[in-house]
Write a protein that holds these residues in place. Sequence first.
Motif, mmCIF file in Angstrom:
data_model
loop_
_atom_site.group_PDB
_atom_site.id
_atom_site.type_symbol
_atom_site.label_atom_id
_atom_site.label_comp_id
_atom_site.label_asym_id
_atom_site.label_seq_id
_atom_site.Cartn_x
_atom_site.Cartn_y
_atom_site.Cartn_z
ATOM 1 N N UNK A 259 29.272 46.877 46.843
ATOM 2 C CA UNK A 259 29.341 45.451 45.449
ATOM 3 C C UNK A 259 30.183 45.339 44.803
ATOM 4 N N UNK A 260 31.456 46.222 44.718
ATOM 5 C CA UNK A 260 32.600 45.434 44.078
ATOM 6 C C UNK A 260 33.236 44.161 44.642
ATOM 7 N N UNK A 261 33.169 44.632 45.287
ATOM 8 C CA UNK A 261 33.386 43.670 46.765
ATOM 9 C C UNK A 261 32.829 42.293 46.933
ATOM 10 N N UNK A 262 31.797 42.179 47.037
ATOM 11 C CA UNK A 262 30.850 41.652 46.342
ATOM 12 C C UNK A 262 30.754 40.043 45.220
ATOM 13 N N UNK A 263 30.674 41.275 44.324
ATOM 14 C CA UNK A 263 31.298 40.491 42.679
ATOM 15 C C UNK A 263 32.096 39.450 42.942
ATOM 16 N N UNK A 264 33.709 40.231 43.479
ATOM 17 C CA UNK A 264 34.969 39.102 43.197
ATOM 18 C C UNK A 264 35.435 37.990 44.402
ATOM 19 N N UNK A 265 34.208 38.391 45.403
ATOM 20 C CA UNK A 265 34.709 37.888 46.169
ATOM 21 C C UNK A 265 34.292 36.267 46.144
ATOM 22 N N UNK A 266 33.064 35.499 45.192
ATOM 23 C CA UNK A 266 33.640 34.017 44.740
ATOM 24 C C UNK A 266 34.451 34.070 43.219
ATOM 25 N N UNK A 267 34.986 35.364 42.582
ATOM 26 C CA UNK A 267 36.179 34.718 42.117
ATOM 27 C C UNK A 267 37.018 33.899 42.834
ATOM 28 N N UNK A 268 37.654 35.015 43.275
ATOM 29 C CA UNK A 268 39.050 34.849 44.470
ATOM 30 C C UNK A 268 38.660 33.961 44.960
ATOM 31 N N UNK A 269 36.955 33.395 45.917
ATOM 32 C CA UNK A 269 37.594 32.208 46.644
ATOM 33 C C UNK A 269 37.829 31.560 45.782
ATOM 34 N N UNK A 270 36.737 31.277 44.439
ATOM 35 C CA UNK A 270 37.324 30.510 43.819
ATOM 36 C C UNK A 270 38.780 29.790 43.263
ATOM 37 N N UNK A 271 39.134 30.776 42.725
ATOM 38 C CA UNK A 271 40.854 30.095 43.027
ATOM 39 C C UNK A 271 41.650 29.743 43.834
ATOM 40 N N UNK A 272 41.376 30.473 44.859
ATOM 41 C CA UNK A 272 42.327 30.431 46.236
ATOM 42 C C UNK A 272 41.997 28.388 46.501
ATOM 43 N N UNK A 273 40.050 28.068 46.552
ATOM 44 C CA UNK A 273 39.991 26.958 47.085
ATOM 45 C C UNK A 273 40.462 25.829 46.456
ATOM 46 N N UNK A 274 41.113 25.993 44.598
ATOM 47 C CA UNK A 274 41.170 24.748 43.678
ATOM 48 C C UNK A 274 42.101 25.366 42.426
ATOM 49 N N UNK A 275 42.844 26.057 43.735
ATOM 50 C CA UNK A 275 44.233 26.517 42.906
ATOM 51 C C UNK A 275 45.166 25.157 42.497
ATOM 52 N N UNK A 276 45.239 24.166 43.025
ATOM 53 C CA UNK A 276 46.324 23.206 43.245
ATOM 54 C C UNK A 276 45.442 22.231 41.826
#
Length: 288
Positions: A259-276
Amino acid sequence: MKTTDTPAPAKPKKQGGALNVFSHGILVIWAIMVVLPLLWAVMTSFKDDASIFGSPWSLPDTLHFDNWSRAWTQAHMSDYFLNTVLVVGGSLIGTLVLGSMAAYVLARFDFPGNRFVYFLFVGGMSFPIMLALVPLFYVVDNMGLLNTIHGLILVYIAYSLPFTVFFLTAFFRTLPTSVAEAAFVDGASHTRTFFQVMLPMAKPGLISVGIFNFLGQWNQYMLPTVLNTDPDKHVLTQGLVQLAVSQGYKGDWSGLFAGLVMAMLPVLAAYVLFQRQVVQGLTAGALK
């Protein structure tokens, strides 16, 4: 006739070599401190409880995908995830629309009280949220918005507006005024100029402030704990705390890490996709 060989130009010495090595070393250490706990949490989410306590630092012998399915269904992470998406999605849209409109007016129009309104928003960033919890609870309760999704959306918008207006006001001031003046000459209204001309130009700033607001609203715990006590309306942060308390007695630690990883994945994905885009938005004002 003698020819003299001209000596090759000396290579310029690199300045600050020791400082660069030191700074890069600090960055590497910081990256390790950040990445290792994330990797360990992901790795642990695929272990069973015996492996978690018996060999916490070793790789899992077999991947237990049932941990994720159990957390998604039995621990109601699916309900918490849906509630969080609704709250954060609605509040993020409202924050960007209202914040960009207020920032555009404060940046482009001179009127009595302009600076006063601007500094009110700036002062809102320094106001501790802890001091507002009790009066905020009674205000939301009197409006009939307690334990509701839309009530939490409105509170999130109010909570995020000060930083959004502060950030976008500085960004709108860097945009060229000639484009807006050309739109006015062509007969465009203020509304059309804002939505069709200025807002697309402010896309890097909108993405940057949107990412920051997304991170803050997705990880928000204090506001939903006070204003959202209905278990059916809990968001992810509340669900993870409830899961941690309940799993402390049942011993389902593998489901907790899933459950902890499920909560982290959207945040990590959003930052990786929009980092530039985030970097472009932060540096746009300095490059103008």
